[in-house]
Design a protein around this motif. Sequence first.
Motif, PDB file in Angstrom:
ATOM      1  N   ARG A   1      -5.746  -3.513   6.300  1.00  0.00           N
ATOM      2  CA  ARG A   1      -4.655  -3.091   5.415  1.00  0.00           C
ATOM      3  C   ARG A   1      -3.902  -1.882   5.936  1.00  0.00           C
ATOM      4  O   ARG A   1      -2.684  -1.784   5.767  1.00  0.00           O
ATOM      5  N   PHE A   2      -4.602  -0.956   6.570  1.00  0.00           N
ATOM      6  CA  PHE A   2      -3.972   0.312   6.910  1.00  0.00           C
ATOM      7  C   PHE A   2      -4.065   0.683   8.387  1.00  0.00           C
ATOM      8  O   PHE A   2      -3.578   1.731   8.805  1.00  0.00           O
TER       9      PHE A   2
ATOM     10  N   LEU B   1       5.030   8.804  -0.948  1.00  0.00           N
ATOM     11  CA  LEU B   1       5.402   9.429   0.317  1.00  0.00           C
ATOM     12  C   LEU B   1       5.303   8.380   1.419  1.00  0.00           C
ATOM     13  O   LEU B   1       4.222   7.851   1.683  1.00  0.00           O
ATOM     14  N   VAL B   2       6.431   8.064   2.053  1.00  0.00           N
ATOM     15  CA  VAL B   2       6.437   7.047   3.094  1.00  0.00           C
ATOM     16  C   VAL B   2       5.990   7.659   4.418  1.00  0.00           C
ATOM     17  O   VAL B   2       5.834   8.883   4.549  1.00  0.00           O
ATOM     18  N   LYS B   3       5.800   6.815   5.407  1.00  0.00           N
ATOM     19  CA  LYS B   3       5.212   7.244   6.675  1.00  0.00           C
ATOM     20  C   LYS B   3       5.976   8.403   7.316  1.00  0.00           C
ATOM     21  O   LYS B   3       5.365   9.371   7.807  1.00  0.00           O
TER      22      LYS B   3
ATOM     23  N   ASP C   1       8.813  -0.182   0.696  1.00  0.00           N
ATOM     24  CA  ASP C   1       8.403  -0.269   2.089  1.00  0.00           C
ATOM     25  C   ASP C   1       8.050   1.119   2.618  1.00  0.00           C
ATOM     26  O   ASP C   1       8.561   2.136   2.129  1.00  0.00           O
ATOM     27  N   GLY C   2       7.184   1.168   3.600  1.00  0.00           N
ATOM     28  CA  GLY C   2       6.891   2.432   4.265  1.00  0.00           C
ATOM     29  C   GLY C   2       5.597   3.091   3.862  1.00  0.00           C
ATOM     30  O   GLY C   2       5.280   4.186   4.353  1.00  0.00           O
TER      31      GLY C   2
ATOM     32  N   GLY D   1       7.837   5.028  -6.874  1.00  0.00           N
ATOM     33  CA  GLY D   1       7.590   4.108  -5.772  1.00  0.00           C
ATOM     34  C   GLY D   1       6.265   3.388  -5.845  1.00  0.00           C
ATOM     35  O   GLY D   1       6.010   2.462  -5.074  1.00  0.00           O
ATOM     36  N   GLY D   2       5.409   3.805  -6.781  1.00  0.00           N
ATOM     37  CA  GLY D   2       4.098   3.175  -6.873  1.00  0.00           C
ATOM     38  C   GLY D   2       3.364   3.583  -8.134  1.00  0.00           C
ATOM     39  O   GLY D   2       3.926   4.225  -9.026  1.00  0.00           O
TER      40      GLY D   2
END
Length: 392
Positions: free
Chosen positions: A84-85, A182-184, A214-215, A318-319
């Motif tokens: 997954r990660f 927080l995205v990448k 996304d991200g 975002g989540g």
Amino acid sequence: MIDQQRYLSEKVINLKPSGIRRFFDLASGMEGVISLGVGEPDFVTSWAIREASILSLEQGYTAYTANAGLIELRREISNYMNNRFGVQYSPDNEIIVTVGASQALDLAIRAIVNPGDEVIIVEPCFVAYESIVSLSGGVPVPVQTTVENQFKLQPEQIEAVITPRTKALLICSPNNPTGTLLVKEELEKIAHIVKKHDLVVLSDEIYSELSYEDGYASFASIDGMRERTIVINGFSKGFAMTGWRLGFAVGPSMFIQAMLKIHQHTMMCAPTMAQHGAIEALRNGMEDVAIMKKSYHQRRNYFVKSLNEIGLDCHMPGGAFYAFPSIKRTGLTSEEFAERLLLEEKVAVVPGDVFGKSGAGHIRCSYATSMDQLKEAIKRMKRFVEKLSVTV
């Protein structure tokens, strides 16, 4: 009369009770309440997971497991983190199964913090963070994010509070209570500061399966961060297994083995039957996770849009399954708004300031309830806000 100052720990005397539970308890004594308060999935744990746990009982698996958890479960967690990660962990010494993600976080803090060490906490945040750090003898150092930045941590905010005593940074993405993701690219900027000041990162990723943009990336997957990051995760939110109390932590062996020492003396092991259920969850449960996530996503879109339409400004999370609207235009404090909304319209929410000073002027609403309930909640909240606008 027994003197509590003499017989109780000062840390416990000074410990704040959970602001979430206060409103939950108040609502539980009322009829007809729509609860948007407690952060718990409204789905029942999938039958396949329950059946696996029942089968383990029928087969007599009722003894202690290894302190770190069943090796079969640790292997599945290893596969999960890799698939997954994109981060690999050894099932033998880099994974520990815990009694919920909260215990994993408590173990991680106690394993790294010496008295007086400072831990940077990004607010608004889960109510237990500050208390866990304080109970360990550490010093929580809050960093206040703002709605203007959609409650996203800015690297310069970390720099501003760094001292020689700073030991760690505690972050949560997607965030409870704001839903901020927080995205990448944003994590990479934070990672630069972390490396510069030689910090340990405690990354609470309990809502990782509930990211809608996304991200998303695990902090440990950011270049150079695996060796200094303890990832906290579990089965409560994504797999709808809150009452099972099963979490895990992954990280370098040095950290995990230190956590295991504490775990051995305080908990022994996580519940055996819950671990068997979790094995099934990781092997065959991702389709159910996807179904739940799709439903939350639809509810998020409806609920946040509706909040803005009734005059409660709210950024798009975002989540997770939380909305964090502003109630500042009503002229009420967060607590006044939440208490009056509950008493006058029977909708339970949580005051934003229980999650830190930067949560003042906001409320947390969980949309982990049915669409019919959300629609009725919006109807009641609209009526309440309109009544306030007449009296203000």
